[in-house]
Design an enzyme around this catalytic site. Structure first.
Site: not given
Ligand code: TGC
Ligand code: FAD
Length: 394
Positions: A138, A145, A248-249, A373, A375
């Protein structure tokens, strides 16, 4: 390294097993037995070598751990969300990287194809992914970003009879071994769309990320797209916008809420057992008040978190769980698990830093789990926004 016998017994201080159905208990037994037989004996060596045990892909498919909530007609398990949570708990009890493999495949690859895909995409990909014949990944996070995915640069342009994809994703679990990637990119209108990219497409590469001190038995890499020609039928037709990947998240974060608890339970069980066997000053260390405090706090936090994820599972089954409730549980489980792994490591003294025991591996893994997923701080801000109505992100 000597093969460690896995003696794990799960803590159930509030008789929470009574809240589980026969089916839930059967699922738990099956996955726990699998982890004891196939994961615990080998995982430490793989982690020490920083190697992904590729044999688990087929094994997890055979166990039904890929897409357990996806309907049976597409190869999924047709199970409820509590069964899914229990599977993630048991897998992460073995190793967070094993749970990661299953989370990504089920919640981040199969779920978007199931929820946002065409019928042809579902039929083509889901059975292969469910069985473990294919592994998926994914791609959301980019080098610049992470927490703010809406600012992504990866882009997809209409080129007549196909699309052209450019950009790069970073930190992608499973990427070095994946046959396909569900990738999120911006179209010409700046809307985020999902696209299925298959290994072998020209211009698509998946370099491995080396040097991790965490999730060492999980493969992590990049996704690089250099003018990749993507067939039109590979776009996920039924979603646009950040709500696509965030949807998905939500599923994957729910699984982590249970999963991290599994790692915590393993460390508590290990520390409790050790405290009864390890003698110092003529007594088992478990007889000292300071060690009892650690154990008592561990089982209290585990019990509170068990109640939280069980209730969240009920809400998921009823379709009533909100993203903010899921964030709270993901954050809480990671927080308590990280603390429990650290306390357990201290309780094992010098032995706690070796691979003879699972605690330091769990401790290091949890540093990724608390980061990916979303922080720890991002999930706190999601709760803050939900309860105050003020958005601290913008
Ligand atoms: P924001 O304006 O709040 O929302 C945009 C649109 O999304 C909707 N929404 C959701 N929908 C479904 N589920 C959720 N959890 C949702 N959260 C928000 C929201 O209603 C809105 O919809 P619409 O119709 O109005 O457009 O978005 P934002 O740009 O302000 O961002 C908010 C924030 C910071 C919370 C979000 O972007 C976020 O969660 N950031 C963290 C990024 C993250 O979790 N990345 C994960 C990457 S994947 C990964 O780490 C896989 S690890 C896999 C593994 O090995 O297990
Ligand atoms: P940043 O976004 O640069 O954040 C750095 C620090 O700043 C953090 O402490 C954060 O909490 C803080 N911060 C950021 N914004 C704010 C704010 N607005 N206010 C206060 N504090 C803030 N991603 C995928 O898409 N797919 C995957 O399969 C996947 N697998 C992963 C596997 C591993 C082992 C790891 C380590 C990461 C993986 N990720 C994946 C990425 C993961 O989701 C990101 O690392 C995570 O979302 C944080 O992004 P970043 O590392 O760029 O940190």
């Amino acid at each position: 390294m000597a093969v460690r016998t896995d003696l794990f017994e799960s803590p159930d201080y509030y008789q929470l097993d009574e809240l589980l159905s026969e089916e839930h208990l059967m699922v738990r037994k099956a996955v726990r037995d699998y982890v004891k037989k196939e994961i615990s004996p080998i995982i430490e060596d793989y982690a020490q070598r920083a190697e992904f045990p590729t044999q688990i892909i087929k094994q997890l498919g055979d166990m039904g751990c890929f897409g357990p909530t996806v309907p049976v007609e597409y190869g999924g398990g047709g199970l409820d969300y509590i069964s899914y949570g229990i599977m993630m708990q048991e897998l992460e009890r073995g190793d967070s990287g094993v749970r990661s493999t299953a989370s990504v495949q089920g919640s981040l690859v199969m779920f978007p194809i199931y929820a946002y895909g065409s019928e042809a995409q579902k039929k083509k990909y889901l059975p292969k992914l469910a069985s473990g014949e294919w592994l998926g990944c994914f791609g959301l996070t980019e080098p610049d970003h992470g927490s703010d995915p809406s600012s992504m640069l990866t882009n997809i342009k209409d080129a007549g009879d196909h699309y052209i994809l450019n950009g790069a994703k970073m930190w992608i679990s499973n990427s070095p071994f994946a046959q396909l990637a569900v990738v999120w990119a911006k179209n010409e209108s700046g809307e985020i769309v999902g696209v299925i990219v298959e290994r072998g497409m020209e211009g698509f590469s998946t370099p491995t990320t080396h040097g991790k001190w965490s999730l060492r038995a999980s493969a992590t890499g990049e996704l690089v797209f250099d003018n990749v020609k993507v067939p039109k039928e590979n776009i996920l037709p039924n979603v646009k916008g950040l709500k696509g990947p965030l949807g998905c998240l939500s599923k994957a974060r729910y699984g982590i809420a249970w999963g991290a608890l599994g790692a915590a339970m393993d460390c508590y069980d290990t520390a409790l057992r050790y405290s009864k066997e390890r003698m110092q000053f003529g007594k088992p260390i478990g007889a000292f008040q300071l060690q009892q405090k650690k154990l008592a706090e561990m089982v209290t936090e585990i019990t509170k978190a068990q109640l939280m994820v069980w209730r969240l599972g009920v809400l998921m089954n009823e379709g009533r769980a909100t993203p903010a409730q899921i964030s709270m549980a993901k954050r809480n489980s990671c927080e308590i698990a990280a603390q429990i792994t650290r306390d357990a490591r201290q309780m094992l003294g010098g032995m706690g830093i070796t691979g003879e025991y699972s605690v330091m591996r769990h401790m290091m893994n949890l540093e990724s789990v608390i980061t990916y997923e979303g922080t720890h701080d991002i999930h706190l801000l999601i709760t803050g926004m939900d309860i105050t109505g003020f958005n601290a992100f913008k």
